[in-house]
Design a protein around this motif. Structure first.
Motif, PDB file in Angstrom:
ATOM      1  N   GLU A 473      10.992  -1.570   0.478  1.00 56.25           N
ATOM      2  CA  GLU A 473      10.243  -1.032   1.609  1.00 56.25           C
ATOM      3  C   GLU A 473      11.144  -1.121   2.833  1.00 56.25           C
ATOM      4  O   GLU A 473      11.771  -2.156   3.074  1.00 56.25           O
ATOM      5  CB  GLU A 473       8.948  -1.824   1.861  1.00 56.25           C
ATOM      6  N   ASN A 531       7.127   3.331   6.197  1.00 61.17           N
ATOM      7  CA  ASN A 531       5.811   3.283   6.851  1.00 61.17           C
ATOM      8  C   ASN A 531       5.706   4.414   7.860  1.00 61.17           C
ATOM      9  O   ASN A 531       6.615   4.621   8.665  1.00 61.17           O
ATOM     10  CB  ASN A 531       5.642   1.957   7.595  1.00 61.17           C
ATOM     11  N   GLU A 563       4.181   5.223   3.316  1.00 58.25           N
ATOM     12  CA  GLU A 563       3.051   4.287   3.359  1.00 58.25           C
ATOM     13  C   GLU A 563       2.230   4.558   4.603  1.00 58.25           C
ATOM     14  O   GLU A 563       2.762   4.692   5.696  1.00 58.25           O
ATOM     15  CB  GLU A 563       3.552   2.835   3.414  1.00 58.25           C
ATOM     16  N   ASP A 593      -1.385   1.478   2.436  1.00 59.38           N
ATOM     17  CA  ASP A 593      -0.899   0.147   2.828  1.00 59.38           C
ATOM     18  C   ASP A 593      -2.052  -0.727   3.340  1.00 59.38           C
ATOM     19  O   ASP A 593      -3.078  -0.201   3.774  1.00 59.38           O
ATOM     20  CB  ASP A 593       0.132   0.343   3.944  1.00 59.38           C
ATOM     21  N   LYS A 614      -1.432  -0.841  -1.762  1.00 58.94           N
ATOM     22  CA  LYS A 614      -0.764  -2.125  -1.508  1.00 58.94           C
ATOM     23  C   LYS A 614      -1.809  -3.107  -0.999  1.00 58.94           C
ATOM     24  O   LYS A 614      -2.412  -2.893   0.053  1.00 58.94           O
ATOM     25  CB  LYS A 614       0.344  -1.940  -0.471  1.00 58.94           C
TER      26      LYS A 614
HETATM   27 MG    MG Z   1       4.107  -1.092   4.587  1.00 60.31          MG
END
Ligand code: MG
Ligand code: C2E
Ligand code: MG
Length: 719
Positions: A473, A531, A563, A593, A614
């Motif tokens: 990530e 993200n 995400e 997320d 997640k």
């Molecule tokens: Mg994230």
């Protein structure tokens, strides 16, 4: 007399009557200044008792002749006070006692003793009806004694001045003066008691209810004057007073209702925004007069997920829920605090008498705890919770608008952190100087060729069963030239409402895709998650941008994953659906997320082209010790499985958690147990060094590619 605000700032009595049954409060002494209040009550009673027992003959003597009309008026006085008027929301003297019309007439007709006896009997009747404490009944009798005695003295003085053969009409002036004196005494003694009981600025205790009290009492006393004159002509006139009496009652009730409606929230009966604004203003002015001592807090409370109740069960149930919440709030605050409804599911509380910020936090915690018991509507228990933001006077503002804005910032902070309660902190404020400068400096950093201290760290994601590193990530890091390292969450929160967010996402995407291209010749084919903010997906620009970047760097779409937080996505799912569809078609996977912190609708989850959820790290942190967290993690894993989604646990810090996750069937984990986020070049070293523990490896089963295998593969291919 000036309000004593040296230790406390109090809520004016006028407002309290809106929220706490004034009758109940008035039966008790105040928590603070009880001695002063009791002394005052005792002095008033003692003065009245002295007057009664000494009853100086002459001016205070009455007529020996008690006619039929007096008996009639006495009977009506008792009857009237058996049903005192209770206009809703009236000032703290919450009832109107129509007996005063008859006792004033008796005073004129037969003198003080008869008036006092009847008034005392009427007070006893009304006190029994209204469940007044004996001391309060005694205090009321004492006040009437003082008022009637003073009025009698005026009448006596008038009779001394006016010639014996003066026409009866001349006495009108005397009676009006007597009525004025009666009112002045009664109103003053009551106002002082109210002020000592409830505090607040003395002059507003006197001023605010004056007009309505003067009108009601004035009508009753003057009607008493007319009645006295008519009764001397014939006792038959006495019952006629009942009709105008009823008219006065009706008018008084209507005018009270009207002024109450202007100040109250019609649904919950709490104070409305107008009252809140004026109270904050007057308490602040009071505080300023006291020379800067004392403090109060404005608490802003917003129900969590109220919209869902409204949507699911309808507005009628939503309204009833709001009424139940209002009731819990009014009961949950301390005596003297003001609760108001601002509209929708937003409430505010003014809390005075603070010894420090912790008092406000305690109150907020108490109020949120009061809401946590399920509210039962039609036998259906509804779980409700609230987030409270606190702004303190004068630290966080000295006027309503500033306090309100800061309480709002704190409330969103509380919601975001899931803490329930937060005190205003400048760093959470979009408009605080630090935030504004962060956003401006970020813009500059993004435009500078060397990134102005911005970098990207990568945190590995590992398949739990095999120990295989399946992806990374990308996490933003920024070392600010002045503030040093900035918390990414703070940075994103500052950037999100402004156009710099889009610039930031573009920058991250460019660097990540470039990095994926750099890794490719090393045979390092990792999937990288980036993200993005929900606002990045409101238009489809991002699709074009990603397509162009992938093409330029020769990176395949399956290597990139985006995400988006559950909270962001669910806030307005329809707005991002088109962009998500386009990204899906392009081959870029989408992960949800921080799952578990938002409020996903199953229907939306099914509709969205998602590849992964997640699990939020707060549940993962807690799963070892908190059975609730463990249950949440387990059910997210099951849900994801049922929807065919990959599930990643974030925030795995230790081996027991890792084992638990494996037992629950979680596929992929990310966390400090494996590795902290690190710069791209360190990641290469880490992959070379580390043998990531995999359950299969521990069980002695054949494994997939571990971190070390991955590096081995690229080093051998490279060589
Ligand atoms: Mg994230
Ligand atoms: P996130 O996307 O949920 O990222 C995971 C966060 O958990 C990261 O915090 C990571 O450092 C932290 N973390 C990972 N493993 C552990 C662990 O075992 N224990 C603990 N205590 N923490 C762990 P970080 O880097 O501070 O980022 C915070 C949030 O900021 C991210 O949460 C993400 O929402 C946001 N963010 C970071 N970089 C970006 C970015 O480039 N763009 C956007 N839009 N948001 C970003
Ligand atoms: Mg997360």
């Amino acid at each position: 007399m000036a309000a004593d605000t040296s230790r406390t700032v109090r809520i004016p009595a006028e407002t309290q009557s809106i929220m706490v049954p004034a009758e109940t409060l008035r039966n008790s002494a105040p928590a603070e200044g009880a001695g002063r209040f009791a002394s005052y009550v005792a002095v008033v009673i003692a003065v009245a008792a002295t007057l009664i027992f000494l009853h100086p003959a002459g001016p205070l003597a009455g007529s020996a002749n008690i006619g039929v009309e007096v008996w009639l008026m006495a009977a009506l006085a008792l009857l009237a006070d058996a049903w005192p008027w209770m206009p809703p929301g009236r000032r703290l003297s919450s009832a109107v006692f129509p007996s005063i019309c008859f006792t004033f007439a008796i005073l004129i007709d037969s003198g003080l003793p008869a008036a006092l006896v009847v008034q005392t009997a009427a007070v006893i009747v009304s006190s029994i009806r209204m469940k007044h404490r004996p001391w309060r009944a005694l205090f009321n009798i004492a006040q009437y004694t003082l008022a009637l005695t003073a009025a009698q003295l005026v009448i006596h003085a008038g009779s001394m001045i006016l010639p014996v053969d003066a026409p009866t009409g001349a006495y009108v002036v005397v009676f009006v003066a007597a009525a004025l004196t009666w009112f002045a005494l009664k109103y003053t003694t009551t106002s002082i008691a109210v002020w000592l009981r409830f505090g607040g600025p003395f002059w507003s205790t006197i001023r605010v209810p004056f007009v309505s009290e003067a009108l009601t009492t004035g009508s009753l006393l003057l009607l008493g004057t007319v009645l006295a004159e008519a009764a001397t002509a014939s006792p038959l006139y006495v019952p006629l007073a009942v009709v105008p009496l009823l008219a006065v009652q009706r008018l008084s009730v209507l005018s009270m209702q009207q002024s109450r409606l202007a100040r109250l929230d019609p649904l919950t009966g709490l104070a409305n925004r107008k009252v809140l604004i004026s109270e904050v203003g007057s308490i602040a002015a009071d505080y300023a007069r006291s020379g800067g001592r004392g403090s109060f807090a404005l608490l802003l409370l917003d129900l969590d997920r109220f919209k869902h109740v409204n949507d699911a069960l309808g507005h009628a149930v939503g309204d009833r829920l709001l009424v139940a919440v209002a009731d819990r709030l009014a009961k949950g605050v301390r005596e003297g605090d003001l609760v108001a409804r601002l509209g929708g599911d937003e409430f505010a509380i003014i809390a005075g008498r603070l010894t420090g910020p912790q008092d406000a936090v305690h109150l907020a915690a108490r109020v949120t705890a009061a809401l946590q018991r399920p509210i039962s509507l039609d036998g259906l228990p509804l779980d409700i919770s609230a987030s409270v933001g606190i702004a303190l006077y004068p630290e966080h503002g000295t006027d309503f608008a500033t306090l309100m804005r800061h309480a709002d910032v704190a409330m969103y902070d509380a919601k975001h952190r899931g803490d329930g309660v937060a005190i205003y902190a400048a760093e959470s404020d979009h408009n605080s100087p630090r935030r504004l400068s962060l956003v401006a400096d970020l813009r500059q950093a993004l435009e500078s060729p060397d990134g102005g201290g911005l970098t990207i760290y990568y945190q590995p994601q590992v398949e739990i069963a095999t120990g295989e590193v399946v992806g990374v990530e990308a996490l933003l890091r920024w070392s600010h030239p002045h503030y040093g390292p900035i918390d990414p969450e703070e940075l994103i929160k500052a950037a999100e409402p402004s156009s710099v967010m889009r610039q930031l996402t573009r920058w991250v995407l460019e660097h990540v895709i470039e990095q994926l291209a750099i890794w490719r010749p090393m045979a390092l084919r990792l999937r990288c998650a980036v993200n993005v903010s929900v606002r990045d997906l409101h238009t489809d620009d991002i699709v074009e941008h990603v397509t162009a970047l992938l093409r330029t760097h020769g990176v395949t779409a399956d290597q990139l994953q985006l995400e988006i937080t559950e909270e962001g996505l669910m806030a307005d799912p329809n707005r991002v659906l088109v962009t998500l569809g386009l990204l899906d078609r392009l081959g870029v996977a989408i992960a949800l997320d921080d799952f578990g912190t938002g409020y996903s609708s199953m229907q939306h989850l099914r509709r969205m082209p998602l590849a992964e959820v997640k699990i939020d790290r707060t549940f993962v942190f807690g799963m070892r010790t908190d059975p609730d967290d463990a249950a949440i993690v387990r059910s997210i894993i099951d849900l994801a499985g049922a929807l065919g989604l990959r599930v990643v646990a974030e925030g795995v810090e230790d081996e027991p958690t890792w084992r638990l996750l494996h037992e629950c069937g979680c596929e992929v984990a990310q966390g400090w147990f494996y590795a902290r986020p690190m710069p791209a070049d360190e990641l290469i070293g880490w992959l070379g060094r580390t043998t990531v523990p995999g359950a299969r490896r521990l069980a002695g089963l054949p494994v997939g590619r571990s971190a070390a295998d991955l590096t081995a593969s690229w080093t051998s291919e490279d060589a």
